[in-house]
Design a protein around this motif. Structure first.
Motif, PDB file in Angstrom:
ATOM      1  N   ASN A 103      21.118  45.099  -0.064  1.00 32.80           N
ATOM      2  CA  ASN A 103      20.308  45.427   1.245  1.00 32.80           C
ATOM      3  C   ASN A 103      21.274  45.838   1.997  1.00 32.80           C
ATOM      4  O   ASN A 103      22.323  45.944   2.416  1.00 32.80           O
ATOM      5  CB  ASN A 103      19.803  44.512   1.709  1.00 32.80           C
ATOM      6  N   ARG A 156      17.457  35.378   6.302  1.00 33.78           N
ATOM      7  CA  ARG A 156      17.915  35.256   5.346  1.00 33.78           C
ATOM      8  C   ARG A 156      17.278  35.231   3.534  1.00 33.78           C
ATOM      9  O   ARG A 156      17.400  36.218   2.997  1.00 33.78           O
ATOM     10  CB  ARG A 156      19.147  33.274   4.730  1.00 33.78           C
ATOM     11  N   SER A 157      15.693  35.329   4.468  1.00 35.08           N
ATOM     12  CA  SER A 157      14.333  34.947   3.532  1.00 35.08           C
ATOM     13  C   SER A 157      14.315  37.153   2.751  1.00 35.08           C
ATOM     14  O   SER A 157      13.988  37.148   1.805  1.00 35.08           O
ATOM     15  CB  SER A 157      13.262  34.796   3.436  1.00 35.08           C
ATOM     16  N   ALA A 158      15.072  37.524   3.681  1.00 42.96           N
ATOM     17  CA  ALA A 158      14.400  38.713   3.759  1.00 42.96           C
ATOM     18  C   ALA A 158      15.672  39.674   3.109  1.00 42.96           C
ATOM     19  O   ALA A 158      16.217  40.717   2.528  1.00 42.96           O
ATOM     20  CB  ALA A 158      15.164  39.718   4.933  1.00 42.96           C
ATOM     21  N   GLY A 159      17.110  38.869   2.332  1.00 42.31           N
ATOM     22  CA  GLY A 159      17.974  39.285   1.736  1.00 42.31           C
ATOM     23  C   GLY A 159      18.974  39.822   1.750  1.00 42.31           C
ATOM     24  O   GLY A 159      19.941  39.577   0.982  1.00 42.31           O
ATOM     25  N   SER A 180      23.042  39.248   2.304  1.00 44.69           N
ATOM     26  CA  SER A 180      24.056  37.935   1.996  1.00 44.69           C
ATOM     27  C   SER A 180      24.219  37.578   3.153  1.00 44.69           C
ATOM     28  O   SER A 180      24.934  38.045   3.879  1.00 44.69           O
ATOM     29  CB  SER A 180      25.215  38.532   1.836  1.00 44.69           C
ATOM     30  N   GLU A 197      27.301  30.933  -1.005  1.00 44.13           N
ATOM     31  CA  GLU A 197      27.006  31.974  -1.403  1.00 44.13           C
ATOM     32  C   GLU A 197      27.247  32.455  -2.904  1.00 44.13           C
ATOM     33  O   GLU A 197      26.514  32.778  -3.162  1.00 44.13           O
ATOM     34  CB  GLU A 197      27.391  33.138  -0.699  1.00 44.13           C
TER      35      GLU A 197
END
Length: 368
Positions: free
Chosen positions: A2, A95-98, A100, A366
Motif C-alpha cells: 500500500n 491497521r485495517s486499511a492494510g 504495515s 508483524e
C-alpha cells in the motif's frame, strides 16, 4: 504494498509531536523546580547568594539536564500517542486499511531522528555554553574553590590563592611526559591581599613537579626595583599534576562542533582525551537512540486488537524497559571511561541494543 498517504503521515506525525512537546514542557518545569530546590539546599552556607542567582543557575543547567531526558520523552510521547489513537479506534482503522507497522512508524521515527539532529547541531552548542556558565558559577559561588585551573587551546591558566596573596600562571603551550608537565613561554603574576600586582615572572620554559614550578631563563620583575635575570628559579606551588589533568574543560561544557578540535589539541599535548572522545561518540549516537526509543515504545504499545485493560501493564513494562536501557547506557559509559570497553562499543551499544530490541519484537509480531 500500500502506498503511504502524505495526509496520514502528517496526521500521525502531528500526534507524536504534540505528545512530545507537551511532555517536554512538563519535564522542563519539574527539572527546573527540583534543581532550584537542590541549589538552595547546597547554598545554605554560602553568603549573599539570593534566590534570583540560584534560579539563574538552575536555568543555565536546564538544557543540559533536558538533553539527558530526551530518550525518555520520546518513548513516553510515542506510548501516549499510540494510546490516544487506540482509544479513539483510529489505530484499528489505520491497521485495517492494510498499512504495515513500518509504514505506520515511519513518521515518528523520522521525526525522532530530526529532533536528535537538531539537538545535536543547534541545541547542544547552546546547552554546552549555558552549562559552562553554570559550572563556573557553581565553582565560584557554592564551592568557592581557591585554586582554579583551565586548559584549552589558549594554553594553561592557573590561579592559586590564599588569604595573603594570589598568583596567576599562564603558559602558551603544555606537554606531559611521564610525571612532569613541561611549560613553554610562561608568565606568572603575583598579587597581594589587596589584589595589587607585586611581582611578575617571565620564563622561556618551565616544569611542574611535585611541590614547585621550576622555571628556566627567568626575568624577575618587581615594581620599583631593577629587573633581575635567573638561569633557574623554583616557585613553590600546591598545584599537582593530577589537578592539572582534571582541569580540562568538562566534555559537557563543549559543543559537538568544538570537541574534535579540542581532542586533537589534548592528544598533541600528551594528555588522554578519552572522556571527550567518548562523550563526542555518545552525542553522535544520540539521534539513533531517539529513533530506537520509538521502536521500543511501539513494541510495547502497538499490538493488534489491544484491549484497554492491558494498557497499564504494557505501559509499566515499557517504562521499566526504558529505565533499564538508561542504566545500561550509564553502565557502558562508565566502562568506557575506565577503558574496560572499547570506546565505540561503550558509546554506541545502548542505541544498538534498544534498536535491536524494538526491531526484534516488531518483526516477530508483524512478519513472524
Amino acid at each position: 504494498m500500500n502506498r503511504f498517504s502524505p495526509t496520514l503521515s502528517i496526521y500521525l506525525g502531528r500526534h507524536f509531536l504534540l505528545a512530545f512537546f507537551g511532555l517536554l514542557a512538563v519535564v522542563v518545569g519539574m527539572i527546573l523546580l527540583f534543581d532550584t530546590i537542590e541549589l538552595m539546599r547546597r547554598a545554605v552556607r554560602a553568603e549573599d547568594l539570593g534566590f534570583a542567582t540560584l534560579l539563574w543557575m538552575a536555568v543555565m543547567k536546564l538544557p543540559h539536564t533536558v538533553q539527558d531526558t530526551l530518550p525518555f520523552a520520546i518513548m513516553i510521547a510515542m506510548m501516549y500517542a499510540l494510546f490516544r489513537l487506540s482509544r479513539s479506534h483510529e489505530l484499528v482503522v489505520i491497521r485495517s486499511a492494510g498499512l504495515s507497522v513500518w509504514q505506520f512508524l515511519a513518521p515518528p521515527v523520522i521525526l525522532a531522528g530530526i529532533i536528535g539532529a537538531v539537538n545535536l547541531a543547534i541545541v547542544d552548542p547552546v546547552s554546552a555554553s549555558m552549562y559552562d556558565t553554570y559550572k563556573r558559577m557553581e565553582e565560584g559561588l557554592i564551592r568557592s574553590n581557591k585554586a582554579t585551573l583551565n586548559i584549552g587551546q589558549g594554553g594553561l591558566w592557573l590561579r592559586e590563592a590564599d588569604a595573603d596573596a594570589a598568583k596567576v600562571v599562564h603558559a602558551d603551550y603544555v606537554r606531559q611526559e611521564g610525571d612532569i608537565l613541561f611549560l613553554t613561554r610562561v608568565a606568572i603574576f603575583e598579587s597581594d591581599a589587596g589584589e595589587h600586582l607585586s611581582r611578575r615572572f617571565e620564563a622561556a620554559t618551565g616544569q611542574l613537579v611535585e611541590g614547585f614550578l621550576r622555571l628556566d631563563d627567568v626575568w624577575d620583575m618587581v615594581p620599583g626595583k631593577k629587573t633581575e635575570f635567573h638561569d633557574q628559579y623554583f616557585l613553590p606551588t600546591a598545584i599537582t599534576l593530577g589537578q592539572v589533568q582534571n582541569s580540562f574543560e568538562a566534555p559537557e561544557t563543549m559543543s559537538f562542533w568544538t570537541l574534535p578540535t579540542f581532542i586533537k589539541f589534548s592528544i598533541a599535548s600528551g594528555f588522554s582525551a578519552l572522556p571527550h572522545r567518548l562523550y563526542w561518540h555518545s552525542l553522535l549516537a544520540s539521534p539513533f537512540m531517539l529513533c530506537a526509543m520509538v521502536l521500543v515504545a511501539a513494541a510495547f504499545c502497538l499490538t493488534a486488537n489491544a484491549r484497554h485493560s492491558n494498557w497499564a501493564i504494557r505501559g509499566t513494562a515499557g517504562l521499566a524497559t526504558g529505565f533499564l536501557l538508561y542504566f545500561f547506557s550509564r553502565f557502558t559509559y562508565a566502562l568506557g571511561l575506565s577503558a574496560t570497553l572499547p570506546l565505540v562499543l561503550a558509546a554506541w551499544a545502548p542505541a544498538a541494543v534498544a534498536g535491536l530490541l524494538g526491531l526484534t519484537y516488531l518483526f516477530h509480531r508483524e512478519d513472524g
